[in-house]
Design a protein around this motif. Structure first.
Motif, PDB file in Angstrom:
ATOM      1  N   HIS A  66       0.862  -1.184   0.000  1.00 28.55           N
ATOM      2  CA  HIS A  66       0.000   0.000   0.000  1.00 28.55           C
ATOM      3  C   HIS A  66       0.898   1.233   0.000  1.00 28.55           C
ATOM      4  CE1 HIS A  66       0.947  -1.076   4.154  1.00 28.55           C
ATOM      5  NE2 HIS A  66       0.864   0.217   4.435  1.00 28.55           N
ATOM      6  N   PRO A  67       0.431   2.341  -0.557  1.00 27.77           N
ATOM      7  CA  PRO A  67       1.269   3.545  -0.621  1.00 27.77           C
ATOM      8  C   PRO A  67       1.087   4.445   0.587  1.00 27.77           C
ATOM      9  CG  PRO A  67      -0.715   3.897  -1.891  1.00 27.77           C
ATOM     10  CD  PRO A  67      -0.823   2.498  -1.320  1.00 27.77           C
ATOM     11  N   ASP A  86       9.665  -2.422   1.300  1.00 26.73           N
ATOM     12  CA  ASP A  86       9.139  -1.258   0.598  1.00 26.73           C
ATOM     13  C   ASP A  86       9.719  -1.131  -0.796  1.00 26.73           C
ATOM     14  OD1 ASP A  86      11.613   0.324   0.680  1.00 26.73           O
ATOM     15  OD2 ASP A  86      11.199   0.666   2.786  1.00 26.73           O
ATOM     16  N   SER A  87       9.179  -0.156  -1.536  1.00 22.86           N
ATOM     17  CA  SER A  87       9.530   0.020  -2.936  1.00 22.86           C
ATOM     18  C   SER A  87      10.923   0.601  -3.143  1.00 22.86           C
ATOM     19  CB  SER A  87       8.490   0.921  -3.619  1.00 22.86           C
ATOM     20  OG  SER A  87       8.362   2.155  -2.932  1.00 22.86           O
ATOM     21  N   ARG A  88      11.592   0.975  -2.082  1.00 23.10           N
ATOM     22  CA  ARG A  88      12.985   1.425  -2.179  1.00 23.10           C
ATOM     23  C   ARG A  88      13.971   0.308  -1.892  1.00 23.10           C
ATOM     24  NH1 ARG A  88      13.616   7.018  -2.215  1.00 23.10           N
ATOM     25  NH2 ARG A  88      15.665   6.901  -1.217  1.00 23.10           N
ATOM     26  N   GLY A  89      13.435  -0.915  -1.715  1.00 24.29           N
ATOM     27  CA  GLY A  89      14.297  -2.073  -1.524  1.00 24.29           C
ATOM     28  C   GLY A  89      14.680  -2.359  -0.092  1.00 24.29           C
ATOM     29  N   HIS A  90      14.108  -1.617   0.839  1.00 25.23           N
ATOM     30  CA  HIS A  90      14.441  -1.828   2.247  1.00 25.23           C
ATOM     31  C   HIS A  90      13.620  -2.975   2.809  1.00 25.23           C
ATOM     32  CE1 HIS A  90      14.059  -1.095   6.636  1.00 25.23           C
ATOM     33  NE2 HIS A  90      15.338  -0.808   6.525  1.00 25.23           N
ATOM     34  N   ARG A  91      14.272  -3.861   3.535  1.00 22.36           N
ATOM     35  CA  ARG A  91      13.593  -4.979   4.194  1.00 22.36           C
ATOM     36  C   ARG A  91      14.097  -5.090   5.623  1.00 22.36           C
ATOM     37  NH1 ARG A  91      10.901  -8.615   0.949  1.00 22.36           N
ATOM     38  NH2 ARG A  91      11.084  -8.240  -1.277  1.00 22.36           N
ATOM     39  N   ALA A  92      13.194  -5.305   6.558  1.00 21.29           N
ATOM     40  CA  ALA A  92      13.591  -5.478   7.956  1.00 21.29           C
ATOM     41  C   ALA A  92      12.467  -6.160   8.719  1.00 21.29           C
ATOM     42  CB  ALA A  92      13.915  -4.134   8.608  1.00 21.29           C
ATOM     43  N   VAL A  93      12.844  -7.046   9.632  1.00 18.86           N
ATOM     44  CA  VAL A  93      11.875  -7.686  10.515  1.00 18.86           C
ATOM     45  C   VAL A  93      11.895  -6.957  11.852  1.00 18.86           C
ATOM     46  CG1 VAL A  93      11.246  -9.794  11.750  1.00 18.86           C
ATOM     47  CG2 VAL A  93      12.088  -9.926   9.390  1.00 18.86           C
ATOM     48  N   VAL A  94      10.724  -6.505  12.299  1.00 20.64           N
ATOM     49  CA  VAL A  94      10.589  -5.882  13.613  1.00 20.64           C
ATOM     50  C   VAL A  94      10.067  -6.947  14.569  1.00 20.64           C
ATOM     51  CG1 VAL A  94       9.552  -4.024  14.943  1.00 20.64           C
ATOM     52  CG2 VAL A  94      10.110  -3.662  12.538  1.00 20.64           C
ATOM     53  N   GLY A 105       7.270  10.707   3.411  1.00 14.40           N
ATOM     54  CA  GLY A 105       7.713  11.859   2.639  1.00 14.40           C
ATOM     55  C   GLY A 105       7.073  11.936   1.271  1.00 14.40           C
ATOM     56  N   SER A 106       7.908  11.978   0.232  1.00 14.87           N
ATOM     57  CA  SER A 106       7.437  12.165  -1.138  1.00 14.87           C
ATOM     58  C   SER A 106       6.650  10.981  -1.671  1.00 14.87           C
ATOM     59  CB  SER A 106       8.624  12.446  -2.058  1.00 14.87           C
ATOM     60  OG  SER A 106       9.534  11.356  -2.042  1.00 14.87           O
ATOM     61  N   GLY A 107       6.735   9.832  -1.016  1.00 20.77           N
ATOM     62  CA  GLY A 107       5.910   8.707  -1.435  1.00 20.77           C
ATOM     63  C   GLY A 107       6.664   7.402  -1.461  1.00 20.77           C
ATOM     64  N   ILE A 108       6.015   6.362  -0.970  1.00 21.58           N
ATOM     65  CA  ILE A 108       6.627   5.044  -0.918  1.00 21.58           C
ATOM     66  C   ILE A 108       5.512   4.002  -0.916  1.00 21.58           C
ATOM     67  CG2 ILE A 108       6.653   4.815   1.613  1.00 21.58           C
ATOM     68  CD1 ILE A 108       9.553   3.737   1.312  1.00 21.58           C
ATOM     69  N   VAL A 109       5.806   2.822  -1.422  1.00 21.40           N
ATOM     70  CA  VAL A 109       4.898   1.676  -1.329  1.00 21.40           C
ATOM     71  C   VAL A 109       5.498   0.725  -0.301  1.00 21.40           C
ATOM     72  CG1 VAL A 109       3.746  -0.199  -2.555  1.00 21.40           C
ATOM     73  CG2 VAL A 109       4.225   1.964  -3.736  1.00 21.40           C
ATOM     74  N   HIS A 110       4.655   0.246   0.608  1.00 26.77           N
ATOM     75  CA  HIS A 110       5.150  -0.470   1.781  1.00 26.77           C
ATOM     76  C   HIS A 110       4.242  -1.652   2.078  1.00 26.77           C
ATOM     77  CE1 HIS A 110       4.987  -0.839   6.331  1.00 26.77           C
ATOM     78  NE2 HIS A 110       6.253  -1.074   6.082  1.00 26.77           N
ATOM     79  N   GLU A 111       4.829  -2.717   2.614  1.00 23.60           N
ATOM     80  CA  GLU A 111       4.026  -3.835   3.117  1.00 23.60           C
ATOM     81  C   GLU A 111       4.532  -4.220   4.498  1.00 23.60           C
ATOM     82  OE1 GLU A 111       4.507  -7.125   0.413  1.00 23.60           O
ATOM     83  OE2 GLU A 111       6.338  -7.832   1.413  1.00 23.60           O
ATOM     84  N   GLY A 285       3.231   4.840 -10.920  1.00 22.52           N
ATOM     85  CA  GLY A 285       4.454   4.193 -10.456  1.00 22.52           C
ATOM     86  C   GLY A 285       5.534   5.125  -9.962  1.00 22.52           C
ATOM     87  N   ARG A 286       5.195   6.399  -9.729  1.00 20.92           N
ATOM     88  CA  ARG A 286       6.220   7.354  -9.314  1.00 20.92           C
ATOM     89  C   ARG A 286       6.626   7.190  -7.848  1.00 20.92           C
ATOM     90  NH1 ARG A 286       2.964  11.696 -12.277  1.00 20.92           N
ATOM     91  NH2 ARG A 286       3.777  11.618 -14.410  1.00 20.92           N
ATOM     92  N   MET A 287       5.892   6.394  -7.097  1.00 16.37           N
ATOM     93  CA  MET A 287       6.291   6.098  -5.724  1.00 16.37           C
ATOM     94  C   MET A 287       7.075   4.783  -5.653  1.00 16.37           C
ATOM     95  SD  MET A 287       2.925   7.278  -3.584  1.00 16.37           S
ATOM     96  CE  MET A 287       2.155   8.871  -3.934  1.00 16.37           C
ATOM     97  N   GLY A 288       7.393   4.238  -6.817  1.00 18.21           N
ATOM     98  CA  GLY A 288       8.106   2.970  -6.871  1.00 18.21           C
ATOM     99  C   GLY A 288       7.142   1.793  -6.870  1.00 18.21           C
ATOM    100  N   ARG A 289       7.695   0.660  -7.097  1.00 19.27           N
ATOM    101  CA  ARG A 289       6.910  -0.580  -7.081  1.00 19.27           C
ATOM    102  C   ARG A 289       7.623  -1.617  -6.229  1.00 19.27           C
ATOM    103  NH1 ARG A 289       3.062   0.279 -10.877  1.00 19.27           N
ATOM    104  NH2 ARG A 289       3.561   1.653 -12.624  1.00 19.27           N
ATOM    105  N   MET A 290       6.821  -2.481  -5.633  1.00 18.63           N
ATOM    106  CA  MET A 290       7.404  -3.520  -4.808  1.00 18.63           C
ATOM    107  C   MET A 290       8.210  -4.497  -5.672  1.00 18.63           C
ATOM    108  SD  MET A 290       6.620  -2.847  -1.696  1.00 18.63           S
ATOM    109  CE  MET A 290       7.087  -4.394  -0.939  1.00 18.63           C
ATOM    110  N   PRO A 291       9.391  -4.886  -5.206  1.00 22.14           N
ATOM    111  CA  PRO A 291      10.179  -5.870  -5.964  1.00 22.14           C
ATOM    112  C   PRO A 291       9.440  -7.208  -6.033  1.00 22.14           C
ATOM    113  CG  PRO A 291      11.134  -5.468  -3.808  1.00 22.14           C
ATOM    114  CD  PRO A 291      10.068  -4.460  -3.974  1.00 22.14           C
ATOM    115  N   VAL A 292       9.584  -7.876  -7.146  1.00 25.18           N
ATOM    116  CA  VAL A 292       8.920  -9.175  -7.337  1.00 25.18           C
ATOM    117  C   VAL A 292       9.723 -10.238  -6.590  1.00 25.18           C
ATOM    118  CG1 VAL A 292       8.242 -10.923  -8.999  1.00 25.18           C
ATOM    119  CG2 VAL A 292       8.046  -8.487  -9.577  1.00 25.18           C
TER     120      VAL A 292
END
Length: 292
Positions: A66-67, A86-94, A105-111, A285-292
């Motif tokens: 979701h964005p 997220d769509s910037r390639g960041h992955r982390a387990v909390v 900020g300017s926009g991101i897609v996150h799960e 797609g200007r907020m990026g897309r989730m990597p496949v």
């Protein structure tokens, strides 16, 4: 002679009871705001409490991609674990006790999804999700994710026996590890029976207390489980106590941004035109897309 605001105890201006709804893929949340009567408490936009609940194997749900644009999310995992990507390639387990602070900020897609291990085993799930607004001049900053594990969150113990985990801001001699865009205090208080904690909030800052578990008093006023107290700006101090039984509270203070708030689902901007632009940018797609 006028009372000194630095020593005057803030009164409770209003209280709000929570309502129950569903988020993400269908997990239940308890939410004191936003509501029609209380759309936000500047600069805070949302408080959601997930659980605590015991989940059987296969029951855990999360939030599929979701964005977001124009604000920050604070994901505080108390029990269970969440895999973020997220769509910037960041992955982390909390994991339990940890926090992700996501500046959209300017926009991101996150799960945010349960880890495969937690989904398979089930267990206790408990989490807070807090949305924090950004001023207009910061809504276009590059997205950023900050992650801190439980052991790196400072804890203070008050002389009256309360234990405080400070996520952001400074209280009782400790400072949270997160770099914030607006001056805020975010603290989780664990109050043993008969314990209390005093807090300060600068003149002009908003302050509120949400009861996560049990019952508490705020500036002497009773607050049931799940209820929120929004404090007046008539002083710089307030006290949270658990007179009879243990309680847990979320304490939030912040400097109001004082700007128009236009919001639609996952976007929080200043104008309707900016919301429409955010929706277009996401679709294109200007907020990026989730990597496949």
């Amino acid at each position: 002679m006028a009372a000194d605001a630095r020593t005057t105890e803030r009164a409770v201006a209003r209280t709000a009871r929570p309502f129950h709804t569903y988020e993400g893929a269908g997990f239940p949340v308890r939410r004191p705001f936003p509501t029609e009567e209380l759309p936000f408490v500047d600069p805070f936009l949302v408080i959601d409490q997930v659980g605590p609940t015991e989940l059987a194997p296969g029951e855990a749900k999360g939030a599929p991609p979701h964005p977001h644009r124009g604000f920050e999310t604070i994901q505080y995992v108390l029990d269970g674990d969440i895999a973020n990507a997220d769509s910037r390639g960041h992955r982390a387990v909390v994991r339990a006790g940890g926090v992700q602070w996501l500046t959209a900020g300017s926009g991101i897609v996150h799960e945010a999804l349960p880890t495969p291990e937690f989904l398979a085993s089930g267990g206790r799930q408990h989490m807070l999700q807090i949305w924090l607004n950004l001023p207009a001049h910061l809504k276009g900053v590059p997205p950023r994710s900050q992650n801190v594990e439980a052991g790196d969150l400072p804890v203070a113990v008050t002389p009256e026996g309360a234990e405080l985990t400070v996520l952001a801001g400074t209280s009782h001699g400790v400072t949270g590890p997160f770099e914030t865009r607006t001056p805020v205090l975010v603290a989780h208080g664990r109050l043993a029976p008969g314990s209390s904690a005093g807090f300060s909030a600068p003149a002009g800052h908003n302050a509120m207390v949400y009861v996560m578990r049990g019952e508490a008093t705020v500036s002497g006023e009773h607050l049931p489980d799940g209820h929120l107290a929004v404090l007046a700006r008539d002083g710089e101090r307030f006290t949270v106590a658990a007179p009879d039984a243990a309680a847990e509270v979320l304490v939030l203070t912040g400097e109001p941004i004082g700007e128009p708030v236009a919001r639609s689902g996952p976007f929080v901007m200043n104008t309707a035109a900016e919301l429409r632009q955010a929706e277009r940018d996401f679709r294109q797609g200007r907020m990026g897309r989730m990597p496949v």
